[in-house]
Design a protein around this motif. Structure first.
Motif, PDB file in Angstrom:
ATOM      1  N   ALA A 346       0.685  -1.143  -0.141  1.00 28.05           N
ATOM      2  CA  ALA A 346      -0.003  -0.095  -0.194  1.00 28.05           C
ATOM      3  C   ALA A 346       0.814   1.148   0.083  1.00 28.05           C
ATOM      4  O   ALA A 346       0.534   2.283  -0.679  1.00 28.05           O
ATOM      5  CB  ALA A 346      -0.729   0.081   1.275  1.00 28.05           C
ATOM      6  N   ASP A 347       2.141   1.334   0.689  1.00 29.05           N
ATOM      7  CA  ASP A 347       3.084   2.257   0.769  1.00 29.05           C
ATOM      8  C   ASP A 347       4.098   2.043  -0.274  1.00 29.05           C
ATOM      9  O   ASP A 347       5.303   2.730  -0.208  1.00 29.05           O
ATOM     10  CB  ASP A 347       3.588   2.565   1.962  1.00 29.05           C
ATOM     11  CG  ASP A 347       4.176   1.144   2.572  1.00 29.05           C
ATOM     12  OD1 ASP A 347       4.104   0.195   2.157  1.00 29.05           O
ATOM     13  OD2 ASP A 347       4.891   1.428   3.488  1.00 29.05           O
ATOM     14  N   GLY A 348       3.966   1.390  -1.149  1.00 34.32           N
ATOM     15  CA  GLY A 348       4.898   1.305  -2.367  1.00 34.32           C
ATOM     16  C   GLY A 348       5.138   2.564  -3.310  1.00 34.32           C
ATOM     17  O   GLY A 348       3.996   2.909  -3.610  1.00 34.32           O
ATOM     18  N   GLY A 379       9.131   3.169   3.486  1.00 41.32           N
ATOM     19  CA  GLY A 379      10.103   2.960   4.579  1.00 41.32           C
ATOM     20  C   GLY A 379      11.624   2.527   4.405  1.00 41.32           C
ATOM     21  O   GLY A 379      12.337   2.979   5.352  1.00 41.32           O
ATOM     22  N   THR A 380      11.705   1.888   3.095  1.00 41.18           N
ATOM     23  CA  THR A 380      12.930   1.523   2.995  1.00 41.18           C
ATOM     24  C   THR A 380      13.917   2.577   2.858  1.00 41.18           C
ATOM     25  O   THR A 380      15.109   2.607   2.620  1.00 41.18           O
ATOM     26  CB  THR A 380      13.110   0.637   1.861  1.00 41.18           C
ATOM     27  OG1 THR A 380      12.501   1.057   0.522  1.00 41.18           O
ATOM     28  CG2 THR A 380      12.133  -0.585   2.025  1.00 41.18           C
ATOM     29  N   HIS A 417      12.589  10.678  -6.899  1.00 40.96           N
ATOM     30  CA  HIS A 417      11.210  11.279  -7.015  1.00 40.96           C
ATOM     31  C   HIS A 417      10.370  11.072  -5.660  1.00 40.96           C
ATOM     32  O   HIS A 417       9.774  11.952  -5.054  1.00 40.96           O
ATOM     33  CB  HIS A 417      10.531  10.612  -8.158  1.00 40.96           C
ATOM     34  CG  HIS A 417       9.187  11.367  -8.684  1.00 40.96           C
ATOM     35  ND1 HIS A 417       8.479  11.040  -9.655  1.00 40.96           N
ATOM     36  CD2 HIS A 417       8.784  12.580  -8.267  1.00 40.96           C
ATOM     37  CE1 HIS A 417       7.466  12.062 -10.081  1.00 40.96           C
ATOM     38  NE2 HIS A 417       7.519  12.870  -8.971  1.00 40.96           N
ATOM     39  N   ALA A 418      10.414   9.775  -5.113  1.00 40.06           N
ATOM     40  CA  ALA A 418       9.840   9.547  -3.723  1.00 40.06           C
ATOM     41  C   ALA A 418      10.412  10.373  -2.810  1.00 40.06           C
ATOM     42  O   ALA A 418       9.595  10.831  -2.137  1.00 40.06           O
ATOM     43  CB  ALA A 418       9.799   8.179  -3.577  1.00 40.06           C
ATOM     44  N   ALA A 419      11.385  10.355  -2.713  1.00 38.91           N
ATOM     45  CA  ALA A 419      12.526  11.283  -1.616  1.00 38.91           C
ATOM     46  C   ALA A 419      11.816  12.782  -1.791  1.00 38.91           C
ATOM     47  O   ALA A 419      11.791  13.654  -0.918  1.00 38.91           O
ATOM     48  CB  ALA A 419      14.016  11.066  -1.636  1.00 38.91           C
ATOM     49  N   ALA A 420      11.700  13.257  -3.065  1.00 37.26           N
ATOM     50  CA  ALA A 420      11.451  14.761  -3.513  1.00 37.26           C
ATOM     51  C   ALA A 420      10.030  14.762  -2.935  1.00 37.26           C
ATOM     52  O   ALA A 420       9.737  15.942  -2.296  1.00 37.26           O
ATOM     53  CB  ALA A 420      11.556  14.950  -4.847  1.00 37.26           C
ATOM     54  N   ARG A 437       3.057   9.234   5.718  1.00 36.95           N
ATOM     55  CA  ARG A 437       2.753   7.941   5.219  1.00 36.95           C
ATOM     56  C   ARG A 437       3.115   7.864   3.899  1.00 36.95           C
ATOM     57  O   ARG A 437       2.763   8.538   2.783  1.00 36.95           O
ATOM     58  CB  ARG A 437       1.096   7.957   5.228  1.00 36.95           C
ATOM     59  CG  ARG A 437       0.445   8.438   6.712  1.00 36.95           C
ATOM     60  CD  ARG A 437      -0.816   8.517   6.527  1.00 36.95           C
ATOM     61  NE  ARG A 437      -1.870   7.422   6.340  1.00 36.95           N
ATOM     62  CZ  ARG A 437      -2.350   6.959   5.103  1.00 36.95           C
ATOM     63  NH1 ARG A 437      -2.333   7.766   4.393  1.00 36.95           N
ATOM     64  NH2 ARG A 437      -3.045   6.051   4.823  1.00 36.95           N
ATOM     65  N   GLY A 438       3.509   6.351   3.567  1.00 32.28           N
ATOM     66  CA  GLY A 438       3.890   6.206   2.511  1.00 32.28           C
ATOM     67  C   GLY A 438       2.811   6.132   1.213  1.00 32.28           C
ATOM     68  O   GLY A 438       2.959   6.381  -0.064  1.00 32.28           O
ATOM     69  N   GLU A 439       1.620   6.014   1.965  1.00 36.00           N
ATOM     70  CA  GLU A 439       0.415   6.040   0.859  1.00 36.00           C
ATOM     71  C   GLU A 439       0.194   7.247   0.296  1.00 36.00           C
ATOM     72  O   GLU A 439      -0.131   7.368  -0.748  1.00 36.00           O
ATOM     73  CB  GLU A 439      -0.995   5.370   1.772  1.00 36.00           C
ATOM     74  CG  GLU A 439      -0.806   4.083   1.985  1.00 36.00           C
ATOM     75  CD  GLU A 439      -0.080   3.706   3.417  1.00 36.00           C
ATOM     76  OE1 GLU A 439      -0.586   2.496   3.957  1.00 36.00           O
ATOM     77  OE2 GLU A 439       0.655   4.489   3.947  1.00 36.00           O
ATOM     78  N   ASP A 440       0.634   8.418   0.914  1.00 36.21           N
ATOM     79  CA  ASP A 440       0.283   9.715   0.623  1.00 36.21           C
ATOM     80  C   ASP A 440       1.419   9.986  -0.273  1.00 36.21           C
ATOM     81  O   ASP A 440       1.098  10.883  -1.364  1.00 36.21           O
ATOM     82  CB  ASP A 440       0.420  10.818   1.789  1.00 36.21           C
ATOM     83  CG  ASP A 440      -0.660  10.518   2.780  1.00 36.21           C
ATOM     84  OD1 ASP A 440      -1.758  10.183   2.442  1.00 36.21           O
ATOM     85  OD2 ASP A 440      -0.559  11.061   3.932  1.00 36.21           O
TER      86      ASP A 440
END
Length: 453
Positions: A346-348, A379-380, A417-420, A437-440
């Motif tokens: 879900a937080d992929g 979270g990784t 991109h995710a870190a940004a 939240r990774g989902e956000d």
């Protein structure tokens, strides 16, 4: 060999070090993950500084001359004649601009999947344009050598430049070094491979003046060496006239005429030991051993492979190609089972179809993920200890074999991109990175073209 405690933390007198300013975000490292992170953070209106040890961007893709954008396409036994792209977002944006420059090939068959080969000089120029167009401040020829901390809170870094040491402060730091340099310099835990054994480095090189049509008639369309080439390598080694420690090799026609790119070397110490390139002694030995191996494989190709009789080495990587060094201890960890089980989360925040490609022994171990992909959870990218810091790139928290899949270029663009996105949320809403939240993050990535859903 020097121990991993060789890097000394906390001995610098900060008050005596001149300041180079303050920024919203520092991105340490200008590889695929760093370029993606810096570009996307700056697009959101934040003041960004990217620090890179070379005079150009590209990291392993350019300095290490990995030369391909791996991880864009599905593996399949069913669709042998068609590359099915499943990774988009910033990786796809970067890919399209490279195509517009004439710096990227059409998809090439790589075993059961596909990849594309890029021009390393155009990769650098492409990155420069992304960074310049978005107003990223760049500090080339500089290396992070220390971390400014208040307890477990990062507030900047110390860099070594031609003019000496300098300190730079920031609200957030993205460790896109590939080697978890910032996390390591801060004194926080990292892991290395399988009980300290990491994947072999390599030295990729380009051969010019190749009759590519004649070469392809002999080699075939698949970039991985066919059986008759493996047999020729074994026969050449057994003759005593060549030193060819790796028998399964990969060769890619490039975007330049009459040129091929060769991924063949297997770099071990002269005594046969695995080398750890975070150790400067091992790193030096790897470079010297690698250059000798390049000449041996180039000589084999010239002597034994049709189309290569008049070939010559155009160039090699600026440094050995590094597949694996430190991984952070993260809030979550990508497991081997996540990869082989094609797990979705879900937080992929990054999708990966690339096989487990583990480099050890005389030929790589490859485990294909046929007609599917897995996802890497947010979270990784978050260290278990440390505030105001996030990682992007191959130093994410991952088990040994999982990293052998997750470390490739298209995914590194995605981690950046995710870190940004996370950095923007933290700065805009005043929340800790670990509380996001990774989902956000996933939802915003989807809105920005990542096509995760």
């Amino acid at each position: 060999m020097l121990s991993d405690d060789y890097a000394i933390q906390g001995v610098l007198n900060e008050a005596a070090i001149p300041s180079l300013g303050q920024f919203d975000v520092i991105v340490a490292g200008g590889g695929a993950a760093g370029v993606s992170a810096a570009t996307n953070i700056a697009r959101k209106g934040h003041r960004v500084l990217m620090i890179e040890r070379y005079g150009f961007c590209g990291g392993g893709a350019v300095a290490g001359m990995s030369g391909t954008i791996c991880g864009l396409y599905l593996s399949s036994d069913r669709n042998a004649n068609r590359a099915e792209q499943v990774v988009f977002g910033f990786a796809d944006e970067f890919r399209k601009r490279l195509i517009a420059r004439g710096g990227l090939t059409e998809p090439q068959r790589y075993g059961k999947t596909w990849t594309v080969t890029h021009d390393p000089h155009m990769w650098r120029e492409n990155a420069d344009d992304f960074l310049s167009d978005t107003g990223v401040n760049i500090l080339y020829h500089s290396r992070v050598v220390g971390v400014l901390r208040d307890g477990d809170t990062v507030r900047g870094v110390i860099v070594d430049t031609k003019s000496g040491l300098a300190k730079i402060e920031a609200k957030l730091v993205v460790d896109a070094s590939g080697d978890a340099d910032v996390v390591h310099r801060a004194g926080w835990a990292t892991t290395k491979g399988q009980d300290g054994t990491i994947q072999n480095p390599t030295m990729i090189f380009r051969l010019g003046n190749v009759d590519v049509d004649t070469y392809l008639e002999y080699w075939g369309e698949n970039t991985i060496s066919p059986e008759h080439v493996i047999e020729a390598l074994i026969e050449a080694e057994n003759s005593g006239n060549y030193h060819l420690p790796r028998k399964k090799i990969w060769i890619f026609p490039t975007s330049r005429p009459n040129e091929i790119m060769v991924n063949a070397t297997r770099i071990l110490g002269r005594d046969g030991r695995d080398l750890d390139v975070t150790d400067p002694v091992d790193h030096t030995e790897a470079e010297i051993v690698a250059r000798h191996q390049v000449r041996e494989y180039a000589r084999f190709l010239k002597d034994k492979v049709p189309g290569c009789v008049d070939s010559y080495v155009v160039d090699t990587g600026v440094e050995v190609g590094i597949r694996q060094t430190r991984s952070i201890v993260g809030v979550k960890r990508l497991t081997n089972q996540d990869v082989v089980g094609r797990h979705k989360h879900a937080d992929g925040v990054v999708r990966c179809p690339w096989p487990i490609e583990l480099h050890s022994g005389q030929k790589p171990k490859v485990e294909w993920l046929l007609d599917d992909y897995y996802e890497i959870p947010f979270g990784t990218l978050i260290p278990e200890i440390g505030e105001n810091i996030i990682v992007a790139g191959r130093c994410l928290a991952a088990e040994h074999e999982a990293l052998a899949s997750a470390r490739v270029t298209a995914q590194c663009f995605g981690y950046g991109h995710a870190a940004a996105v996370a950095a923007d949320i933290a700065l805009r809403d005043g929340v800790a990175l670990r509380d996001i939240r990774g989902e956000d993050v996933r939802d915003i990535l989807n809105r920005e073209g990542a096509a995760l859903d």
